[in-house]
Design a protein around this motif. Structure first.
Motif, PDB file in Angstrom:
ATOM      1  N   ARG A  62       5.779   6.096 -26.163  1.00 30.92           N
ATOM      2  CA  ARG A  62       4.580   5.881 -27.050  1.00 30.92           C
ATOM      3  C   ARG A  62       3.558   5.842 -26.357  1.00 30.92           C
ATOM      4  NH1 ARG A  62       5.531   0.894 -31.141  1.00 30.92           N
ATOM      5  NH2 ARG A  62       7.489   0.348 -29.717  1.00 30.92           N
ATOM      6  N   PHE A  63       3.427   5.161 -24.988  1.00 32.19           N
ATOM      7  CA  PHE A  63       2.128   5.354 -24.330  1.00 32.19           C
ATOM      8  C   PHE A  63       2.169   5.986 -22.807  1.00 32.19           C
ATOM      9  CE2 PHE A  63       2.610   1.547 -27.043  1.00 32.19           C
ATOM     10  CZ  PHE A  63       1.439   1.240 -27.688  1.00 32.19           C
ATOM     11  N   LYS A  64       1.038   6.203 -22.171  1.00 33.58           N
ATOM     12  CA  LYS A  64       1.097   6.940 -21.184  1.00 33.58           C
ATOM     13  C   LYS A  64       0.328   5.996 -20.129  1.00 33.58           C
ATOM     14  CE  LYS A  64      -3.056   9.574 -22.640  1.00 33.58           C
ATOM     15  NZ  LYS A  64      -3.494  11.023 -22.703  1.00 33.58           N
ATOM     16  N   GLU A  65       0.690   5.957 -19.083  1.00 31.78           N
ATOM     17  CA  GLU A  65       0.251   5.112 -17.793  1.00 31.78           C
ATOM     18  C   GLU A  65       0.062   5.770 -16.723  1.00 31.78           C
ATOM     19  OE1 GLU A  65      -1.717   2.716 -17.498  1.00 31.78           O
ATOM     20  OE2 GLU A  65      -0.729   1.208 -17.664  1.00 31.78           O
ATOM     21  N   ARG A  66      -1.535   5.963 -16.428  1.00 27.66           N
ATOM     22  CA  ARG A  66      -1.910   6.614 -15.351  1.00 27.66           C
ATOM     23  C   ARG A  66      -1.997   5.871 -14.131  1.00 27.66           C
ATOM     24  NH1 ARG A  66      -0.696  11.743 -17.070  1.00 27.66           N
ATOM     25  NH2 ARG A  66      -1.982  12.378 -18.855  1.00 27.66           N
ATOM     26  N   ARG A  67      -1.867   4.545 -14.114  1.00 23.44           N
ATOM     27  CA  ARG A  67      -2.021   3.830 -12.987  1.00 23.44           C
ATOM     28  C   ARG A  67      -1.059   3.747 -12.054  1.00 23.44           C
ATOM     29  NH1 ARG A  67      -1.529  -0.822 -14.141  1.00 23.44           N
ATOM     30  NH2 ARG A  67      -1.127  -0.765 -16.170  1.00 23.44           N
ATOM     31  N   GLU A  68      -1.238   3.524 -10.802  1.00 23.00           N
ATOM     32  CA  GLU A  68      -0.280   3.487  -9.845  1.00 23.00           C
ATOM     33  C   GLU A  68       0.434   2.193 -10.125  1.00 23.00           C
ATOM     34  OE1 GLU A  68       0.777   5.629  -7.353  1.00 23.00           O
ATOM     35  OE2 GLU A  68      -0.634   7.257  -8.026  1.00 23.00           O
ATOM     36  N   GLN A  69       1.710   1.979  -9.640  1.00 22.57           N
ATOM     37  CA  GLN A  69       2.503   0.826  -9.612  1.00 22.57           C
ATOM     38  C   GLN A  69       1.543  -0.528  -8.973  1.00 22.57           C
ATOM     39  OE1 GLN A  69       5.196  -0.285 -11.268  1.00 22.57           O
ATOM     40  NE2 GLN A  69       5.804   1.705 -12.018  1.00 22.57           N
ATOM     41  N   PRO A  70       1.564  -1.663  -9.477  1.00 26.22           N
ATOM     42  CA  PRO A  70       0.602  -2.576  -9.188  1.00 26.22           C
ATOM     43  C   PRO A  70       1.039  -3.118  -7.782  1.00 26.22           C
ATOM     44  CG  PRO A  70       1.965  -3.363 -10.907  1.00 26.22           C
ATOM     45  CD  PRO A  70       2.148  -2.037 -10.874  1.00 26.22           C
ATOM     46  N   ARG A  71       0.188  -3.357  -6.829  1.00 31.62           N
ATOM     47  CA  ARG A  71       0.273  -4.061  -5.596  1.00 31.62           C
ATOM     48  C   ARG A  71       0.126  -5.384  -5.649  1.00 31.62           C
ATOM     49  NH1 ARG A  71      -0.278  -0.241  -0.447  1.00 31.62           N
ATOM     50  NH2 ARG A  71       0.576   1.920  -1.366  1.00 31.62           N
ATOM     51  N   VAL A  72       0.771  -5.969  -4.919  1.00 32.76           N
ATOM     52  CA  VAL A  72       0.631  -7.746  -4.890  1.00 32.76           C
ATOM     53  C   VAL A  72       0.601  -8.160  -3.257  1.00 32.76           C
ATOM     54  CG1 VAL A  72       1.879  -8.036  -6.769  1.00 32.76           C
ATOM     55  CG2 VAL A  72       3.284  -8.056  -4.876  1.00 32.76           C
ATOM     56  N   GLU A  73      -0.205  -9.081  -3.018  1.00 35.98           N
ATOM     57  CA  GLU A  73      -0.337  -9.482  -1.874  1.00 35.98           C
ATOM     58  C   GLU A  73       1.062 -10.198  -1.353  1.00 35.98           C
ATOM     59  OE1 GLU A  73      -3.833 -11.757  -1.215  1.00 35.98           O
ATOM     60  OE2 GLU A  73      -5.278  -9.802  -1.649  1.00 35.98           O
ATOM     61  N   ILE A  74       1.307  -9.921   0.008  1.00 34.41           N
ATOM     62  CA  ILE A  74       2.796 -10.560   0.297  1.00 34.41           C
ATOM     63  C   ILE A  74       2.789 -10.753   1.496  1.00 34.41           C
ATOM     64  CG2 ILE A  74       4.044  -8.630   0.540  1.00 34.41           C
ATOM     65  CD1 ILE A  74       6.397 -10.046  -1.131  1.00 34.41           C
ATOM     66  N   GLU A  75       3.758 -11.849   2.290  1.00 29.80           N
ATOM     67  CA  GLU A  75       3.642 -12.115   3.563  1.00 29.80           C
ATOM     68  C   GLU A  75       5.030 -11.461   3.985  1.00 29.80           C
ATOM     69  OE1 GLU A  75       3.479 -16.223   4.409  1.00 29.80           O
ATOM     70  OE2 GLU A  75       1.507 -16.327   4.109  1.00 29.80           O
ATOM     71  N   GLY A  76       5.177 -10.759   5.150  1.00 29.80           N
ATOM     72  CA  GLY A  76       6.514 -10.353   5.521  1.00 29.80           C
ATOM     73  C   GLY A  76       6.056  -9.586   6.723  1.00 29.80           C
ATOM     74  N   LYS A  77       7.301  -8.937   7.167  1.00 33.37           N
ATOM     75  CA  LYS A  77       7.288  -7.827   8.451  1.00 33.37           C
ATOM     76  C   LYS A  77       7.915  -6.554   8.144  1.00 33.37           C
ATOM     77  CE  LYS A  77       5.490 -10.789  11.488  1.00 33.37           C
ATOM     78  NZ  LYS A  77       4.266 -10.531  12.006  1.00 33.37           N
ATOM     79  N   VAL A  78       7.472  -5.598   8.594  1.00 32.15           N
ATOM     80  CA  VAL A  78       8.498  -4.175   8.633  1.00 32.15           C
ATOM     81  C   VAL A  78       8.429  -3.679  10.060  1.00 32.15           C
ATOM     82  CG1 VAL A  78       6.175  -3.066   8.463  1.00 32.15           C
ATOM     83  CG2 VAL A  78       8.238  -1.850   7.688  1.00 32.15           C
ATOM     84  N   GLN A  79       9.769  -3.376  10.285  1.00 31.08           N
ATOM     85  CA  GLN A  79      10.137  -2.948  11.563  1.00 31.08           C
ATOM     86  C   GLN A  79      10.253  -1.322  11.556  1.00 31.08           C
ATOM     87  OE1 GLN A  79      10.766  -5.488  13.792  1.00 31.08           O
ATOM     88  NE2 GLN A  79      11.016  -4.462  15.677  1.00 31.08           N
ATOM     89  N   ILE A  80       9.523  -0.578  12.279  1.00 28.43           N
ATOM     90  CA  ILE A  80       9.978   0.887  12.357  1.00 28.43           C
ATOM     91  C   ILE A  80      11.182   1.018  13.093  1.00 28.43           C
ATOM     92  CG2 ILE A  80       9.096   3.031  12.882  1.00 28.43           C
ATOM     93  CD1 ILE A  80       7.317   1.140  10.593  1.00 28.43           C
TER      94      ILE A  80
END
Length: 231
Positions: free
Chosen positions: A102-120
């Motif tokens: 019924r509805f269109k949503e143009r926005r990107e998925q919401p981002r939330v601030e969060i603590e963590g690590k990413v390892q390449i």
């Protein structure tokens, strides 16, 4: 080829018939639970959540199935939902899957601030080859969504724009993903990157969504507390 063009035209016409989701914002909303009916105002539509402001928020139970009736400028919209959270003066409800019909949503998925690590772990080449990264330093995560992430750390050649990387994310839950760098900038002696993110294990999308929803709710609750203190 003509069929492809016809399909695209049909999809375009269908999209024109859909309503923008923000047509529901600030509209009178009736919420009907198993034991209680009340009227409030739709104050938030973001990602997978609705927020309805109403004084009788404590009357609803977490996980309760409710019926929502929204009196919008585009007409009366009725739908079922589930109470995901409640906090001072409002309840948060999950947007039902049929909403996209019924509805269109143009926005990107919401981002939330969060603590963590990413390892390449690896650098992925354009022709399928890849190379392993040895002893890479953990990068600090700043925010995350279902399909994107931003982080900072020491600079390296593989953080060039459009680079594709294999990585492991640790944010209370752990999952493997592929990243594509879309933005990078230097701030003082650190490099900040924004990347598209593809979660490799589909079963990890559910806990990631749940984590993002909890952070959305916490942010909204904190905002409401701050506003009430100023009044």
């Amino acid at each position: 080829m003509a069929h492809t063009g016809d399909n695209r035209a049909a999809l375009s016409d269908l999209d024109k018939d859909l309503l923008p989701l923000n047509v529901l914002l600030h509209c009178r909303t009736v919420v009907e639970g198993k034991n209680f009916v009340t009227t409030g105002v739709m104050t938030h539509v973001e990602g997978e959540l609705f927020e309805v402001e109403l004084p009788e928020f404590e009357q609803f139970e977490l996980g309760e199935t409710v019926k929502m009736t929204v009196y919008s400028p585009a007409g009366i919209q009725s739908m079922s939902s589930i109470v995901f959270a409640k906090y001072e003066g409002a309840i948060a409800l999950l947007q039902p899957p049929e909403l996209q019909k019924r509805f269109k949503e143009r926005r990107e998925q919401p981002r939330v601030e969060i603590e963590g690590k990413v390892q390449i772990v690896r650098v992925l080449g354009s022709s399928g080859e890849d190379r392993e990264i040895g002893d890479s330093d953990g990068l600090t995560i700043h925010d995350i969504s279902i399909s994107g992430i931003s982080f900072s750390g020491l600079d390296a050649p593989h953080f060039a724009t459009k680079s594709r990387l294999r990585a492991t994310v640790e944010i209370g839950i752990s999952f493997d993903c592929e990243l594509e760098i879309v933005r990078r900038e230097r701030q003082e002696n650190r490099m900040h990157c924004g990347a598209k993110m593809h979660v490799l294990e589909p079963e990890m999308l559910r806990p990631l969504r749940a984590l993002i929803l909890r952070h959305q709710v916490q942010k909204n609750a904190n905002t409401r507390r701050s506003l009430s203190k100023k009044r």
